[in-house]
Each structure stands twice: as structure tokens, then as C-alpha cells.
Design a protein around this motif. Structure first.
Motif, PDB file in Angstrom:
ATOM      1  N   TYR A  51      26.673  70.704 -42.024  1.00 60.20           N
ATOM      2  CA  TYR A  51      26.867  71.954 -41.293  1.00 60.20           C
ATOM      3  C   TYR A  51      25.845  72.038 -40.150  1.00 60.20           C
ATOM      4  O   TYR A  51      24.673  71.694 -40.322  1.00 60.20           O
ATOM      5  CB  TYR A  51      26.641  73.158 -42.200  1.00 60.20           C
ATOM      6  N   THR A  52      26.311  72.522 -39.001  1.00 60.21           N
ATOM      7  CA  THR A  52      25.432  72.813 -37.865  1.00 60.21           C
ATOM      8  C   THR A  52      25.773  74.205 -37.344  1.00 60.21           C
ATOM      9  O   THR A  52      26.637  74.893 -37.890  1.00 60.21           O
ATOM     10  CB  THR A  52      25.602  71.778 -36.740  1.00 60.21           C
ATOM     11  N   GLY A  53      25.107  74.605 -36.264  1.00 67.14           N
ATOM     12  CA  GLY A  53      25.441  75.889 -35.652  1.00 67.14           C
ATOM     13  C   GLY A  53      26.756  75.873 -34.899  1.00 67.14           C
ATOM     14  O   GLY A  53      27.279  76.924 -34.548  1.00 67.14           O
ATOM     15  N   LEU A  54      27.262  74.664 -34.594  1.00 62.33           N
ATOM     16  CA  LEU A  54      28.555  74.425 -33.956  1.00 62.33           C
ATOM     17  C   LEU A  54      28.538  74.730 -32.457  1.00 62.33           C
ATOM     18  O   LEU A  54      27.507  75.051 -31.870  1.00 62.33           O
ATOM     19  CB  LEU A  54      29.674  75.196 -34.645  1.00 62.33           C
ATOM     20  N   GLY A  55      29.711  74.608 -31.837  1.00 63.79           N
ATOM     21  CA  GLY A  55      29.855  74.822 -30.405  1.00 63.79           C
ATOM     22  C   GLY A  55      31.302  75.116 -30.079  1.00 63.79           C
ATOM     23  O   GLY A  55      32.202  74.941 -30.910  1.00 63.79           O
ATOM     24  N   ALA A  56      31.549  75.582 -28.857  1.00 61.68           N
ATOM     25  CA  ALA A  56      32.893  75.961 -28.431  1.00 61.68           C
ATOM     26  C   ALA A  56      33.107  75.589 -26.981  1.00 61.68           C
ATOM     27  O   ALA A  56      32.195  75.709 -26.157  1.00 61.68           O
ATOM     28  CB  ALA A  56      33.098  77.466 -28.618  1.00 61.68           C
ATOM     29  N   VAL A  57      34.325  75.152 -26.674  1.00 62.84           N
ATOM     30  CA  VAL A  57      34.751  74.883 -25.306  1.00 62.84           C
ATOM     31  C   VAL A  57      35.446  76.132 -24.775  1.00 62.84           C
ATOM     32  O   VAL A  57      36.234  76.776 -25.485  1.00 62.84           O
ATOM     33  CB  VAL A  57      35.717  73.687 -25.255  1.00 62.84           C
ATOM     34  N   ASP A  58      35.177  76.478 -23.528  1.00 63.14           N
ATOM     35  CA  ASP A  58      35.864  77.596 -22.890  1.00 63.14           C
ATOM     36  C   ASP A  58      37.337  77.199 -22.684  1.00 63.14           C
ATOM     37  O   ASP A  58      37.625  76.225 -21.989  1.00 63.14           O
ATOM     38  CB  ASP A  58      35.206  77.888 -21.544  1.00 63.14           C
ATOM     39  N   PRO A  59      38.297  77.937 -23.259  1.00 65.11           N
ATOM     40  CA  PRO A  59      39.707  77.547 -23.108  1.00 65.11           C
ATOM     41  C   PRO A  59      40.222  77.674 -21.683  1.00 65.11           C
ATOM     42  O   PRO A  59      41.256  77.082 -21.352  1.00 65.11           O
ATOM     43  CB  PRO A  59      40.437  78.518 -24.048  1.00 65.11           C
ATOM     44  N   HIS A  60      39.503  78.411 -20.835  1.00 65.36           N
ATOM     45  CA  HIS A  60      39.925  78.595 -19.452  1.00 65.36           C
ATOM     46  C   HIS A  60      39.126  77.741 -18.478  1.00 65.36           C
ATOM     47  O   HIS A  60      39.405  77.750 -17.274  1.00 65.36           O
ATOM     48  CB  HIS A  60      39.813  80.066 -19.063  1.00 65.36           C
ATOM     49  N   ASP A  61      38.143  77.008 -18.979  1.00 69.18           N
ATOM     50  CA  ASP A  61      37.316  76.153 -18.122  1.00 69.18           C
ATOM     51  C   ASP A  61      36.701  75.066 -18.998  1.00 69.18           C
ATOM     52  O   ASP A  61      35.686  75.283 -19.658  1.00 69.18           O
ATOM     53  CB  ASP A  61      36.225  76.976 -17.439  1.00 69.18           C
ATOM     54  N   LEU A  62      37.298  73.890 -19.008  1.00 68.30           N
ATOM     55  CA  LEU A  62      36.837  72.815 -19.883  1.00 68.30           C
ATOM     56  C   LEU A  62      35.462  72.294 -19.494  1.00 68.30           C
ATOM     57  O   LEU A  62      34.856  71.534 -20.260  1.00 68.30           O
ATOM     58  CB  LEU A  62      37.841  71.658 -19.885  1.00 68.30           C
ATOM     59  N   ASN A  63      34.965  72.688 -18.333  1.00 65.72           N
ATOM     60  CA  ASN A  63      33.629  72.266 -17.897  1.00 65.72           C
ATOM     61  C   ASN A  63      32.524  73.188 -18.410  1.00 65.72           C
ATOM     62  O   ASN A  63      31.363  73.009 -18.054  1.00 65.72           O
ATOM     63  CB  ASN A  63      33.573  72.222 -16.360  1.00 65.72           C
ATOM     64  N   ARG A  64      32.885  74.156 -19.252  1.00 70.13           N
ATOM     65  CA  ARG A  64      31.899  75.106 -19.758  1.00 70.13           C
ATOM     66  C   ARG A  64      31.973  75.139 -21.288  1.00 70.13           C
ATOM     67  O   ARG A  64      33.051  75.249 -21.857  1.00 70.13           O
ATOM     68  CB  ARG A  64      32.138  76.497 -19.182  1.00 70.13           C
ATOM     69  N   VAL A  65      30.810  75.071 -21.921  1.00 72.90           N
ATOM     70  CA  VAL A  65      30.723  75.108 -23.374  1.00 72.90           C
ATOM     71  C   VAL A  65      29.613  76.068 -23.793  1.00 72.90           C
ATOM     72  O   VAL A  65      28.731  76.419 -23.002  1.00 72.90           O
ATOM     73  CB  VAL A  65      30.435  73.707 -23.973  1.00 72.90           C
ATOM     74  N   TYR A  66      29.666  76.460 -25.055  1.00 82.37           N
ATOM     75  CA  TYR A  66      28.607  77.243 -25.682  1.00 82.37           C
ATOM     76  C   TYR A  66      28.237  76.551 -26.988  1.00 82.37           C
ATOM     77  O   TYR A  66      29.118  76.102 -27.727  1.00 82.37           O
ATOM     78  CB  TYR A  66      29.067  78.676 -25.958  1.00 82.37           C
TER      79      TYR A  66
END
Length: 441
Positions: free
Chosen positions: A342-357
Motif C-alpha cells: 500500500y502507498t498513498g497512491l496517485g491520480a491522472v487528471d482525466p481532462h489533462d494527461l500531462n497533470r497528476v496528483y
């Protein structure tokens, strides 16, 4: 529960008790018809409301114009487990579908449909699909809802028979469901077979990435394929299984490899991959993968280890022809002592693949360890080869975990996560936060 805030450009509290896993989608949606955001979650007895609220399957609804939110209960005290978070879908008639299942502790996939279009305040009685005979009484987990307009069919992807990725199909927009067959199967090693993330173009195709098994039981690679015209294809478009409906399932290793166990990037030997997020824009895909770095027991480790202290987040980009894999960030040690992957994970912006959190206890700007997991926004200008970072949270007194960027309206940029303390998937004291900004904010 009602919350109000003076501004939508600062983090706001959506729900004071809730969490989610990351193998249900969509866990959150924006409904442009009424300018609201819906976020599904599961309450825990450690949080506000205690045992009387613990296990509630809930949907928080945020009015994006006023910042006012309200929480509605889909099922009271079902089970305190983040795996049970509901998947949400907006039907063509504007009514909402919510599907949820326990964590292998019974044999039902459950669903409810909102009574009125674009209104989550009242729901029709709960219905259920019984997996008992199909799954030999071994339970069902997860819900993933996707509607394909050309077929006018809704798919729900469940972990069920043999703990394989399995299909439910609805031809009446989620009112009734039938068994649709299996995607993958193979002899089970350890806990389950294949952790799968799905993304749809909404028209005629559903892409997926999947693992071999659970990363604590197997040195996973990660594979990509897609569903179209009642067939499963690899990334190049080759049909690997047809018909899809009614299939007994195939070995997922025949699909296209995105991440190969034992890959070396930036001098790190990477093993035990796990699927984290998958998003699509046009013909391109972007995925986030977690994995172990330089596992002290070696890349062929098969047994559960509880001392894995170094993980990585990877970014994978598909240009419509081939996948490219890049380092993204250091993810730190295992989040929980009994769930070392398990990690804190991450997400891709569905409207901009060049941006992640991402959520990590290691600042990607400096490499410094922080007291708690913080959320960072990363932006790339070269399809993932390089990143610039800024902090979304800083100096926190609790952990900030499992970010997701909410789809549904490209004109609204909505980031959600939960913050607090988590000791297991069944025990947490966390609250759900949101940050709403302009698309470029």
C-alpha cells in the motif's frame, strides 16, 4: 450533515467520515446538468457517528455554485471496509446508478437508482445480484460501471468467480443485470487474481490495465488491453479473446506489457507492480503504477514480506501505438504494516494527461521526508520524461491519502482526497476533502 464554505478555491470538507479503495470507478462524478459533484465513500466506526454510522455506504453531493454539501446514505451499516465504496454512473435519463459490494464477506453485488433525475436525495429500494452459485459462495468485491453509447449497454466489472475480473451486463441502463462472463483467469496464487483498472471512451471501447496477482504474493508485471465489439484486444488491436460475453476468461499475460517485473529505471530495480490509475484522452492513455524499488529479497520474491520500505510511483503513457514508462516519484515505505505494498497512491487528471496528483511522505521537489503523507501536483511537458511539482498540502498534522481527479465536466477541476489516520482497510478515522478550481488552476 451540511457543510458550507466561503470559497471553492480552498480545500473544503465534503464528508467528516469516509474513505475509499482504488479499484472502484467512478468513485466520484460531476453532473453538469445541475452543477454538482457526487463522491462515494464508506464510513468507519472510528469516525464521527461511531458504530451507528460505521459501514454506511454514502454519497456526498457538493453544490459547485454555493460550496454547500450534503451526505446521503445508500446502505446503513453494510460493512466497515473501504473496498465497499460505491461506483457511480449518470444514466441517459439523468438518474444516478450506485453499485457496491462487500469485501468477499457475502455473495452480492448491490445497486440502487435515484428516484429522480439529477437528484441524489432519494433512491429506489436496493436490489442485488447473487453470485453464490457462480462464485461457489466465495464472495464478490468491487464495482466498476461503464456505459458504451454505441451498444447502449452498461458493464459492471466485479472481482468474483475464482477472484478473477468478472462481468455483469445491463441492457436497461442499470435497472437489471445478468452475468456476462469472465475477462481473465489462471491458477490462483495467494489471495486473488489480477487487480484491474478500467477507463471508457463512453462510445465503443473500454481500456484496462491489470496485474498477475496480489503484489505480496507474486512479482507482478502489468498488462494493457481493451474491450470492443464483444472482443478483448491487446494494445496493437489483435483479438486475444472472442466472444467476450460468456467467456471463461484467458490468462492476462497474453496482453501487451506496460510494466515488466525486474525493469530498471534510474538505477532502481523495480518489482511487484500494482495498478493505481488509468485515464484516456482521444487515442492516448496515461497510467500510474506503484512498485517496490530494490526489494532486499530480490526481484523473484514470492512470499509475503512485511519490511518493504521503498516504493516508486511510475507514469506510463500510451500514444496510441506504444507504451513509454517513466519514473514519477518516490512513494516511501508501505502505508500499513500488514499491507506492505500500500502507498498513498496517485491520480491522472482525466481532462489533462500531462497533470497528476500524488500522495507521498517524500517531497518530490527536494527528496526530503515529511512527517505525514502530503498531496503534490505534477505537470509534464514531455509526456512524462520530466516533471515540475507544487505542494497542494504542506505541514499537515495527519496523512493525506488516495487523491482522485473527478471526471464529468472539463470546465470544472475537482481534486478529492481523504485525510486522517488509517490502520487498516477496515479501521480509519478520515474525512473527505475537495479542492475546486478552474481547469488550469
Amino acid at each position: 450533515m451540511v457543510n458550507t464554505v466561503p470559497s471553492l478555491h480552498v480545500p473544503l470538507l465534503l464528508n467528516n467520515n469516509g474513505a475509499w479503495c482504488w479499484f472502484q470507478d467512478e468513485r466520484a462524478l460531476i453532473d453538469p446538468a445541475n452543477n454538482t459533484m457526487l463522491v462515494g465513500s464508506v464510513a468507519a466506526p472510528e469516525g464521527p457517528g461511531g458504530a451507528e454510522r460505521g459501514g454506511n455506504i454514502e454519497v456526498a453531493v457538493l453544490d459547485l455554485a454555493t460550496g454547500r454539501s450534503r451526505v446521503h446514505v445508500l446502505h446503513g451499516r453494510l460493512e466497515s471496509d473501504d473496498h465497499n465504496a460505491p461506483a457511480l454512473l449518470i444514466r441517459a435519463d439523468g438518474r444516478y446508478v450506485a453499485m457496491y459490494a462487500k469485501h468477499k464477506t457475502d455473495n452480492y453485488s448491490r445497486w440502487r437508482i435515484s428516484t429522480r433525475p439529477h437528484d441524489a436525495s432519494e433512491w429506489e429500494p436496493e436490489q442485488h445480484f447473487d453470485w453464490t452459485e457462480l462464485a461457489d459462495g466465495r464472495g464478490a468485491t468491487y464495482s466498476n460501471l461503464h456505459h458504451l453509447r454505441e451498444e447502449d449497454r452498461v458493464y459492471n466489472f466485479v472481482r468474483a468467480i475464482n477472484d478473477d475480473p468478472t462481468l455483469m451486463i445491463s441492457d436497461d441502463h442499470g435497472s437489471t443485470w445478468t452475468f456476462g462472463g469472465k475477462l481473465f483467469t489462471r491458477p490462483k496464487i495467494g489471495y486473488v487474481n489480477g487487480y484491474t483498472r478500467y477507463v471508457s471512451n463512453g462510445t465503443d471501447r473500454i481500456d484496462l490495465i491489470t496485474t498477475d496477482h496480489h503484489p505480496r504474493d507474486f512479482n507482478n508485471s502489468i498488462y494493457h488491453g481493451y474491450l470492443q465489439n464483444d472482443a478483448l484486444h491487446d494494445a496493437a488491436g489483435n483479438v486475444v479473446s472472442r466472444p467476450l460475453t460468456g467467456s471463461a476468461g484467458i490468462n492476462q499475460s497474453v496482453l501487451t506489457t506496460v510494466f515488466e517485473a525486474g525493469t530498471t529505471l534510474d538505477g532502481d530495480v523495480l518489482t511487484h507492480g500494482w495498478t493505481t490509475d488509468l485515464r484516456r484522452q482521444g487515442t492516448e492513455l496515461a497510467a500510474i503504477v506503484t512498485c517496490r524499488a530494490n526489494d532486499v529479497n530480490g526481484p523473484l520474491q514470492r512470499e509475503q514480506m512485511l519490511d518493504v520500505d521503498d516504493h516508486r510511483l511510475l507514469y506510463a503513457r500510451f500514444d496510441g501505438v506504444r507504451w513509454e514508462l517513466h519514473p514519477l516519484a518516490v512513494a516511501g515505505p508501505g502505508l500499513l504494516p500488514h499491507e506492505q505494498d500500500y502507498t498513498g497512491l496517485g491520480a491522472v487528471d482525466p481532462h489533462d494527461l500531462n497533470r497528476v496528483y500524488i500522495s507521498t511522505p517524500v517531497d518530490p521537489r527536494t527528496g526530503a521526508t515529511t512527517a505525514h503523507y502530503e498531496i503534490y501536483r505534477g505537470v509534464t511537458s514531455d509526456s512524462g520524461a520530466g516533471w515540475t511539482w507544487e505542494a497542494i498540502t504542506e505541514g499537515s498534522t495527519v496523512d493525506n491519502l488516495r487523491p482522485m481527479v473527478v471526471p464529468g465536466d472539463p470546465s470544472v477541476h475537482a481534486l478529492c482526497w481523504f485525510r486522517g489516520s488509517m490502520t487498516s482497510s477496515q479501521a480509519y478515522q478520515t474525512e473527505i476533502m475537495a479542492l475546486i478550481s478552474s481547469p488550469r488552476g
